[in-house]
Enzyme design. Structure first.
Site, short mmCIF file in Angstrom:
data_model
loop_
_atom_site.label_atom_id
_atom_site.label_comp_id
_atom_site.label_asym_id
_atom_site.label_seq_id
_atom_site.Cartn_x
_atom_site.Cartn_y
_atom_site.Cartn_z
N ASP A 174 64.21 78.55 29.31
CA ASP A 174 65.19 77.94 30.20
C ASP A 174 65.03 78.57 31.59
O ASP A 174 64.56 79.71 31.70
CB ASP A 174 66.62 78.15 29.69
CG ASP A 174 67.60 77.14 30.25
OD1 ASP A 174 67.84 76.11 29.59
OD2 ASP A 174 68.11 77.35 31.37
N ASP B 250 64.86 69.19 24.54
CA ASP B 250 66.22 68.68 24.79
C ASP B 250 66.54 68.81 26.28
O ASP B 250 67.36 69.64 26.69
CB ASP B 250 67.23 69.46 23.95
CG ASP B 250 68.64 68.88 24.04
OD1 ASP B 250 68.75 67.68 24.33
OD2 ASP B 250 69.60 69.64 23.82
N ARG C 62 71.22 69.90 16.00
CA ARG C 62 71.02 71.32 15.72
C ARG C 62 70.90 71.57 14.22
O ARG C 62 70.06 72.37 13.77
CB ARG C 62 72.17 72.14 16.32
CG ARG C 62 72.12 72.23 17.84
CD ARG C 62 73.14 73.20 18.38
NE ARG C 62 74.50 72.69 18.39
CZ ARG C 62 75.06 72.03 19.42
NH1 ARG C 62 74.34 71.78 20.50
NH2 ARG C 62 76.31 71.62 19.37
N CYS D 158 69.32 62.19 26.69
CA CYS D 158 70.76 61.97 26.84
C CYS D 158 71.05 60.99 27.98
O CYS D 158 72.18 60.87 28.44
CB CYS D 158 71.49 63.29 27.09
SG CYS D 158 70.98 64.14 28.60
N PHE E 219 64.19 73.91 27.23
CA PHE E 219 65.51 73.62 27.83
C PHE E 219 66.59 74.19 26.90
O PHE E 219 67.55 73.51 26.53
CB PHE E 219 65.72 72.12 28.05
CG PHE E 219 64.59 71.43 28.75
CD1 PHE E 219 64.49 71.48 30.14
CD2 PHE E 219 63.63 70.72 28.05
CE1 PHE E 219 63.45 70.83 30.81
CE2 PHE E 219 62.60 70.07 28.70
CZ PHE E 219 62.50 70.13 30.08
#
Length: 396
Positions: free
Chosen positions: A250, A300, A212, A340, A228
């Site tokens: 989102d 992300d 960030r 991730c 996202f």
């Protein structure tokens, strides 16, 4: 007297390297009848003591190691010291970032397998993912009460991996309830609203803190697409650092509403930030058809890979969104792309992005890399602790 786990010949090598897992296929025999979560001794085929750890009869990871010290007793003092040590390792980074939200225990990387503990201002959230962690629940809570007497403690053991340990999913307060499950945390001067009961993971994605900051450092005078976006924390850093515009995308209206609250919380309600409730894959294709362009795109996504069998399909998904994102960037634009998924290693992730650039007929230069924040450490004995990978790519 502890039950004893005897390994097959040659299966002690990983423990001698201090790796904290013993798989079921490594075990020759079990002497005694250990309960699920109970501490057992692990011995090699010749009967030499190697370690002690928590037994889990139903998991493929049959023992998760607590200690490699034969003189170590796994009691309240053991867990109290582990918590103190973990806090001490983080104090510098907490002060540096003015953090009031951080990860205190990152499982195996902090030598407490299956234990995740996050602190959000005056609320502590515990996630107990293994039989051993579950077995030690009240010892851990007692230690936390001693070290953080003014904090409320909430459990978020609602992750499916517990089922592999034969454990039910559990949520609820382990102390008296906090006045509200919502709390405001600070990271590097940005305020973020977190709901520990309903937020993702333990309430929030603490691990993306560095990314960030990185996004904010590139955002000045740019039109940014934040895919996202969840509760919009990338957009907070971008808007605070002078982005020309930010579009948050989102599928969750709840998350987008929280994003608007976060903007107001930081005095950014008048910034040029818009919110779009839409599926990212679908919207990226629409933007491509409409000829929309951006100076910076943030990808992300949630974890695409939850098993080795899903790796090929996940790579296709990562390639697809990265390819279309590259096509939506102005010449010289920046793509900040992340994975991730622990099963997708850094090398393969870079290859997927490179393949996306080829298919998009774009030139991609990697100008920076990011990974999980400092409070999500990677123990040299446990490389599996590295899961969050990020690339900052200049596209032309």
């Amino acid at each position: 007297m502890s039950a004893k786990i005897y390994l097959n010949i040659g299966r002690e090598k990983s423990l001698k390297r201090k790796h904290p897992w013993v798989f079921s296929k490594a075990i020759n025999k079990v002497k005694g009848k250990p309960l699920s979560g109970e501490t057992v001794d692990v011995l090699d085929a010749k009967g030499n003591w190697l370690a002690c750890g928590a037994y889990s009869e139903q998991s493929q990871i049959r023992v998760r190691i607590w200690s490699f010290d034969q003189n170590q007793t796994i009691d309240r003092n053991f867990f109290l010291q582990k918590l103190k040590d973990a806090q001490l390792r983080r104090d510098y980074f907490i002060a540096q970032g003015q953090l009031t939200g951080y990860r205190l225990i990152a499982g195996e990387s902090d030598f407490l397998p299956g234990v995740t503990i996050d602190i959000y201002d005056n609320i502590i959230v515990c996630q107990l993912l293994s039989a051993g962690a579950d077995y030690q629940r009240y010892v851990l809570v007692d230690c936390l009460k001693e070290l953080y007497p003014d904090h409320y403690i909430y459990e978020r053991s609602d992750v499916d991996v517990r089922k592999k340990e034969g454990l039910a999913l559990v949520t609820g307060w382990l102390t008296e309830p906090a006045p509200s499950p919502e709390v405001v945390i600070n990271e590097h001067g940005i305020k973020i609203l977190v709901n520990v009961e309903t937020g993702h993971k333990t309430g929030f994605y603490l691990d993306q803190r560095i990314a960030r900051l990185t996004a904010g450092s590139y955002a000045k005078n740019k039109d940014v697409l934040n895919c996202f976006s969840y509760t919009g924390t990338f957009s907070l850093h971008c808007a605070a650092n002078g982005a020309k515009s930010v579009t948050n995308v989102d599928v969750s209206q709840t998350a987008l509403t929280l994003s608007e609250q976060n903007l107001a919380l930081n005095g950014l309600q008048d910034a040029n930030v818009s919110h779009v409730k839409e599926d990212v894959f679908k919207l990226l294709r629409q933007y491509k058809e409409q000829g929309k362009r951006f100076d910076m795109i943030i990808l992300d996504p949630p974890k695409f890979v939850d098993s080795k069998a899903a790796l090929t399909r996940a790579c296709r998904g990562y390639k697809d969104i990265n390819m279309i994102a590259m096509e939506l960037l102005n010449p010289g634009g920046l793509l900040l792309t992340f994975s991730c998924s622990g099963l997708l290693d850094a090398g393969l992730f870079q290859k997927v992005v490179a393949d996306a650039a080829l298919d998009a007929n774009k030139t991609c230069h990697i100008v920076e890399r990011t990974q999980q924040a400092h409070d999500h450490p990677i123990s040299s004995n446990y490389p599996e602790g590295f899961y969050l990978k990020g690339l900052v790519c200049q596209i032309s």
